[in-house]
Write a protein that holds these residues in place. Structure first.
Motif, PDB file in Angstrom:
ATOM      1  N   PHE A  20       0.840  -1.201   0.000  1.00 20.69           N
ATOM      2  CA  PHE A  20       0.000   0.000   0.000  1.00 20.69           C
ATOM      3  C   PHE A  20       0.877   1.254   0.000  1.00 20.69           C
ATOM      4  N   LEU A  21       1.837   1.322   0.910  1.00 17.89           N
ATOM      5  CA  LEU A  21       2.695   2.505   1.009  1.00 17.89           C
ATOM      6  C   LEU A  21       3.524   2.695  -0.257  1.00 17.89           C
ATOM      7  N   ALA A  22       4.003   1.623  -0.842  1.00 15.48           N
ATOM      8  CA  ALA A  22       4.784   1.739  -2.077  1.00 15.48           C
ATOM      9  C   ALA A  22       3.937   2.309  -3.210  1.00 15.48           C
ATOM     10  N   ARG A  23       2.680   1.949  -3.262  1.00 19.60           N
ATOM     11  CA  ARG A  23       1.801   2.401  -4.348  1.00 19.60           C
ATOM     12  C   ARG A  23       1.252   3.806  -4.124  1.00 19.60           C
ATOM     13  N   PHE A  24       0.939   4.169  -2.876  1.00 15.70           N
ATOM     14  CA  PHE A  24       0.186   5.397  -2.635  1.00 15.70           C
ATOM     15  C   PHE A  24       0.951   6.516  -1.937  1.00 15.70           C
ATOM     16  N   THR A  25       2.196   6.327  -1.545  1.00 21.90           N
ATOM     17  CA  THR A  25       2.941   7.410  -0.916  1.00 21.90           C
ATOM     18  C   THR A  25       3.024   8.594  -1.868  1.00 21.90           C
ATOM     19  N   GLY A  26       2.713   9.777  -1.348  1.00 24.06           N
ATOM     20  CA  GLY A  26       2.712  10.992  -2.162  1.00 24.06           C
ATOM     21  C   GLY A  26       1.403  11.238  -2.885  1.00 24.06           C
ATOM     22  N   LYS A  27       0.414  10.406  -2.646  1.00 24.16           N
ATOM     23  CA  LYS A  27      -0.874  10.531  -3.335  1.00 24.16           C
ATOM     24  C   LYS A  27      -1.997  10.781  -2.335  1.00 24.16           C
ATOM     25  N   THR A  28      -3.153  11.161  -2.881  1.00 21.15           N
ATOM     26  CA  THR A  28      -4.336  11.338  -2.044  1.00 21.15           C
ATOM     27  C   THR A  28      -5.415  10.373  -2.508  1.00 21.15           C
ATOM     28  N   ILE A  29      -6.228   9.969  -1.548  1.00 23.82           N
ATOM     29  CA  ILE A  29      -7.299   9.014  -1.794  1.00 23.82           C
ATOM     30  C   ILE A  29      -8.577   9.590  -1.212  1.00 23.82           C
ATOM     31  N   ILE A  30      -9.656   9.456  -1.935  1.00 21.71           N
ATOM     32  CA  ILE A  30     -10.968   9.812  -1.409  1.00 21.71           C
ATOM     33  C   ILE A  30     -11.715   8.495  -1.198  1.00 21.71           C
ATOM     34  N   VAL A  31     -12.009   8.212   0.070  1.00 24.70           N
ATOM     35  CA  VAL A  31     -12.751   7.013   0.427  1.00 24.70           C
ATOM     36  C   VAL A  31     -14.200   7.437   0.626  1.00 24.70           C
ATOM     37  N   HIS A  32     -15.120   6.767  -0.069  1.00 23.97           N
ATOM     38  CA  HIS A  32     -16.518   7.196  -0.012  1.00 23.97           C
ATOM     39  C   HIS A  32     -17.446   5.994   0.041  1.00 23.97           C
ATOM     40  N   ASP A  33     -18.696   6.286   0.329  1.00 20.62           N
ATOM     41  CA  ASP A  33     -19.731   5.256   0.293  1.00 20.62           C
ATOM     42  C   ASP A  33     -20.825   5.680  -0.681  1.00 20.62           C
ATOM     43  N   GLY A  34     -20.383   6.228  -1.800  1.00 20.77           N
ATOM     44  CA  GLY A  34     -21.271   6.719  -2.847  1.00 20.77           C
ATOM     45  C   GLY A  34     -21.152   8.226  -2.966  1.00 20.77           C
ATOM     46  N   LEU A  35     -20.867   8.691  -4.161  1.00 20.77           N
ATOM     47  CA  LEU A  35     -20.775  10.128  -4.440  1.00 20.77           C
ATOM     48  C   LEU A  35     -21.740  10.466  -5.564  1.00 20.77           C
ATOM     49  N   SER A  36     -22.331  11.635  -5.498  1.00 18.94           N
ATOM     50  CA  SER A  36     -23.239  12.032  -6.572  1.00 18.94           C
ATOM     51  C   SER A  36     -22.437  12.366  -7.827  1.00 18.94           C
ATOM     52  N   ILE A  37     -23.074  12.211  -8.957  1.00 20.76           N
ATOM     53  CA  ILE A  37     -22.426  12.534 -10.232  1.00 20.76           C
ATOM     54  C   ILE A  37     -22.040  14.004 -10.259  1.00 20.76           C
ATOM     55  N   GLY A  38     -22.887  14.858  -9.693  1.00 25.61           N
ATOM     56  CA  GLY A  38     -22.591  16.287  -9.651  1.00 25.61           C
ATOM     57  C   GLY A  38     -21.349  16.594  -8.827  1.00 25.61           C
ATOM     58  N   TRP A  39     -21.188  15.910  -7.695  1.00 26.32           N
ATOM     59  CA  TRP A  39     -20.021  16.138  -6.840  1.00 26.32           C
ATOM     60  C   TRP A  39     -18.753  15.706  -7.561  1.00 26.32           C
ATOM     61  N   VAL A  40     -18.791  14.551  -8.202  1.00 36.96           N
ATOM     62  CA  VAL A  40     -17.614  14.048  -8.922  1.00 36.96           C
ATOM     63  C   VAL A  40     -17.283  14.959 -10.089  1.00 36.96           C
ATOM     64  N   SER A  41     -18.287  15.448 -10.803  1.00 35.74           N
ATOM     65  CA  SER A  41     -18.006  16.350 -11.930  1.00 35.74           C
ATOM     66  C   SER A  41     -17.388  17.653 -11.443  1.00 35.74           C
ATOM     67  N   GLU A  42     -17.811  18.150 -10.275  1.00 38.33           N
ATOM     68  CA  GLU A  42     -17.186  19.346  -9.696  1.00 38.33           C
ATOM     69  C   GLU A  42     -15.753  19.048  -9.265  1.00 38.33           C
ATOM     70  N   LEU A  43     -15.520  17.865  -8.728  1.00 38.70           N
ATOM     71  CA  LEU A  43     -14.169  17.465  -8.320  1.00 38.70           C
ATOM     72  C   LEU A  43     -13.231  17.461  -9.517  1.00 38.70           C
ATOM     73  N   VAL A  44     -13.676  16.911 -10.625  1.00 42.22           N
ATOM     74  CA  VAL A  44     -12.838  16.814 -11.826  1.00 42.22           C
ATOM     75  C   VAL A  44     -12.545  18.195 -12.405  1.00 42.22           C
ATOM     76  N   LYS A  45     -13.426  19.156 -12.200  1.00 42.28           N
ATOM     77  CA  LYS A  45     -13.206  20.523 -12.690  1.00 42.28           C
ATOM     78  C   LYS A  45     -12.106  21.242 -11.921  1.00 42.28           C
ATOM     79  N   GLU A  46     -11.863  20.817 -10.683  1.00 40.00           N
ATOM     80  CA  GLU A  46     -10.840  21.454  -9.859  1.00 40.00           C
ATOM     81  C   GLU A  46      -9.445  21.109 -10.370  1.00 40.00           C
ATOM     82  N   ALA A  47      -8.513  22.026 -10.212  1.00 41.24           N
ATOM     83  CA  ALA A  47      -7.131  21.771 -10.612  1.00 41.24           C
ATOM     84  C   ALA A  47      -6.597  20.563  -9.845  1.00 41.24           C
TER      85      ALA A  47
END
Length: 159
Positions: A20-47
């Motif tokens: 896990f550490l070898a793969r994800f060090t220096g990265k961010t993860i969003i852990v969710h239990d379902g996200l709305s399409i609108g929220w994800v589309s807003e996330l992708v618009k962000e830099a």
């Protein structure tokens, strides 16, 4: 004897943690239990918003969990933080902050500000130790305010 046989088929926590550490060090993860399409589309618009790895915690791990499934289900979910979670993996530790305010997910534009507040502001810190992680609590779960002045370098009349 039976314990030795079972141990052969169980995943090794040290190996899962190191993978896990070898793969994800220096990265961010969003852990969710379902996200709305609108929220994800807003996330992708962000830099850089599309660069966050996202994992749905509703999907249960199989008999041989992947390293990220192991971390999510064995080390994050038991702490019962509001979902979704923002996880920043740095060196041998994970900084975790929930993305909820007023019982709703925050706007994805706030993720950048939350990332700049790490390592000072977090709800949970998981540090690699022994065969897995040791958890330590940070700020109150009820507190999720973003300090916009923490990263602002100018004055009010400088943009």
């Amino acid at each position: 004897m039976i314990n030795k046989i079972i141990a052969v088929f169980r995943p090794n926590p040290t190996v899962l943690r190191e993978r896990f550490l070898a793969r994800f060090t220096g990265k961010t993860i969003i852990v969710h239990d379902g996200l709305s399409i609108g929220w994800v589309s807003e996330l992708v618009k962000e830099a850089g918003g599309g660069a966050h790895f996202r994992i749905d915690a509703r999907r249960l791990p199989g008999r041989r969990p992947t390293p990220i499934e192991w971390v999510v289900h064995q080390h994050l979910l038991p702490h019962k933080l509001p979902m979704p979670l923002l996880v920043k993996v740095e060196g041998g530790h994970l900084l975790v902050r929930h993305l909820v305010r007023n019982e709703m997910p925050v706007h994805p534009s706030e993720i950048y500000w939350m990332l700049t507040e790490f390592p000072d502001s977090y709800h949970l810190k998981l540090s690699a130790a022994g065969r897995s992680f040791i958890a330590s609590r940070g700020m109150s779960v009820a507190d999720n305010a973003v300090n916009l002045n923490a990263t602002w370098a100018g004055t009010e009349d400088t943009f």
